[in-house]
Design a protein around this motif. Structure first.
Motif, PDB file in Angstrom:
ATOM      1  N   GLY A 175      42.392  31.767  40.917  1.00 52.50           N
ATOM      2  CA  GLY A 175      42.334  32.299  41.130  1.00 52.50           C
ATOM      3  C   GLY A 175      43.368  31.752  42.323  1.00 52.50           C
ATOM      4  O   GLY A 175      42.629  30.272  42.472  1.00 52.50           O
ATOM      5  N   GLU A 232      44.062  30.833  45.704  1.00 53.96           N
ATOM      6  CA  GLU A 232      43.326  31.583  47.214  1.00 53.96           C
ATOM      7  C   GLU A 232      43.948  30.299  47.752  1.00 53.96           C
ATOM      8  O   GLU A 232      43.013  29.257  48.938  1.00 53.96           O
ATOM      9  CB  GLU A 232      41.771  31.533  46.364  1.00 53.96           C
ATOM     10  N   GLU A 245      44.307  38.347  41.408  1.00 51.84           N
ATOM     11  CA  GLU A 245      43.202  39.184  41.742  1.00 51.84           C
ATOM     12  C   GLU A 245      43.673  39.174  43.716  1.00 51.84           C
ATOM     13  O   GLU A 245      44.520  39.093  44.330  1.00 51.84           O
ATOM     14  CB  GLU A 245      42.947  37.367  42.657  1.00 51.84           C
ATOM     15  N   ASP A 246      42.530  39.310  44.379  1.00 49.90           N
ATOM     16  CA  ASP A 246      42.981  40.570  44.866  1.00 49.90           C
ATOM     17  C   ASP A 246      41.505  40.690  45.762  1.00 49.90           C
ATOM     18  O   ASP A 246      41.155  41.604  45.716  1.00 49.90           O
ATOM     19  CB  ASP A 246      43.559  41.924  45.346  1.00 49.90           C
ATOM     20  N   ASN A 247      41.473  39.835  46.751  1.00 47.75           N
ATOM     21  CA  ASN A 247      40.033  40.026  48.263  1.00 47.75           C
ATOM     22  C   ASN A 247      40.032  41.095  48.366  1.00 47.75           C
ATOM     23  O   ASN A 247      38.437  41.972  48.054  1.00 47.75           O
ATOM     24  CB  ASN A 247      40.155  39.083  48.428  1.00 47.75           C
ATOM     25  N   HIS A 275      48.227  35.771  44.426  1.00 42.15           N
ATOM     26  CA  HIS A 275      47.985  37.130  45.661  1.00 42.15           C
ATOM     27  C   HIS A 275      48.561  38.015  46.199  1.00 42.15           C
ATOM     28  O   HIS A 275      50.261  36.972  46.184  1.00 42.15           O
ATOM     29  CB  HIS A 275      46.644  36.816  46.575  1.00 42.15           C
ATOM     30  N   GLN A 289      38.711  28.929  41.540  1.00 46.70           N
ATOM     31  CA  GLN A 289      40.195  29.080  42.228  1.00 46.70           C
ATOM     32  C   GLN A 289      40.984  27.641  43.248  1.00 46.70           C
ATOM     33  O   GLN A 289      40.035  26.736  42.527  1.00 46.70           O
ATOM     34  CB  GLN A 289      39.707  29.467  43.571  1.00 46.70           C
TER      35      GLN A 289
END
Length: 301
Positions: free
Chosen positions: A276, A278, A69-71, A41, A242
């Protein structure tokens, strides 16, 4: 902005790879791709790549990552979304999840059955379709939010199921998928969705290709453990993973989870999707960012 040129000389490349050296504004060393689609991220490599999001994406690709990925993608300016999508397409990065809606952390969410909460959720799902199409994403995270403690669990489940059915009807024509993420009781007390079997039951009730499970290995290690058997049991509804080690929620190899075995099992099942990253970095600055890359090389099956 000019693309960096890759260092092709094998001796020089090997020297760079051994040292882990990569600095903003210098020629990048193209590393071999990871065997699985690990997705960093923004901010994870900012000391090595610089603050520019586009340079961070290029750095990820240079290091062999195949996804991102990018929340917070849905809240970024459209111009930045488009620029990031262009770099991802250019560099072969597959876009992973972004969070599709505002999550109710403290007040009853979809479990309440409140028509205004439902309509707000569906409006955000509709808006997320445009975001997904703009950035080339198939996946979006959905968290039903806090419990409604004034209602039985059965009634809450019925409300959540209905909300997800309506959201799936919005997403299906576009080939998009919401992935339901159960979160652990310690970091997020009071949420409706906490267990992988609960997410599995919801997906079966919704019965749509646009409603699947995001199995967050960190959250489920805390919530229920038994990782490999649970992944096996709920495999047919899991579409996304994740990662984060426990305790600390840092990169693999820093905690108790045997990620090498977990990833080996996931890959043996034929999973070709995104995992991901995270989590935070266990160490600061450039050395910490290099440690993250090294950790993923160590556990990549």
């Amino acid at each position: 902005m000019k693309r960096r040129t890759f260092v092709r000389n094998s001796g020089l490349a090997a020297a760079f790879a051994a040292s882990g050296t990569w600095s903003f504004g210098h020629a990048a060393v193209q590393q071999p791709p990871f065997g699985m689609k690990f997705a960093p991220h923004l901010g994870m490599f900012r000391h090595l790549a610089g603050d520019d999001p586009l340079d961070q994406l290029r750095f990820m690709a240079d290091q062999g990552f195949q996804a991102f990925e990018d929340n917070g993608m849905g809240g970024r300016p459209v111009e930045l979304q488009e620029a990031m999508a262009a770099v991802m397409q250019e560099r072969g990065l597959e876009m992973g999840v972004f969070v599709a809606h505002t999550i109710s952390w403290n007040e009853p969410g979809l479990a309440s059955g409140d028509p205004s909460v439902l309509e707000s959720f569906l409006d955000e799902i509709r808006a997320s379709v445009a975001v997904a199409q703009r950035v080339g994403s198939k996946w979006m995270t959905v968290v039903p939010g806090h419990q409604d403690l004034r209602q039985s669990i059965g009634r809450q489940t019925a409300h959540v199921t209905e909300a997800l059915k309506q959201a799936a009807a919005i997403l299906e024509p576009h080939g998009l998928v919401m992935v339901l993420e159960p979160l652990n009781f310690r970091d997020h007390p009071g949420l409706f969705l906490t267990r992988s079997d609960q997410a599995y039951a919801l997906c079966k009730a919704v019965d749509s290709p646009s409603c699947k499970i995001l199995f967050d290995i960190y959250h489920q290690q805390i919530q229920e453990g038994n990782l490999i058997p649970n992944i096996e049991a709920f495999w047919d509804e899991i579409a996304y993973f994740q990662i984060g080690d426990n305790p600390g929620r840092k990169e693999p190899t820093t905690g108790e989870i045997n990620y090498k075995n977990v990833f080996r099992m996931i890959k043996a099942k034929g999973f070709g999707g995104i995992l991901g990253m995270e989590h935070g970095n266990s160490k600061p600055d450039k050395a910490g960012e290099q440690a993250v890359i090294a950790a993923y090389r160590a556990v990549d099956p």
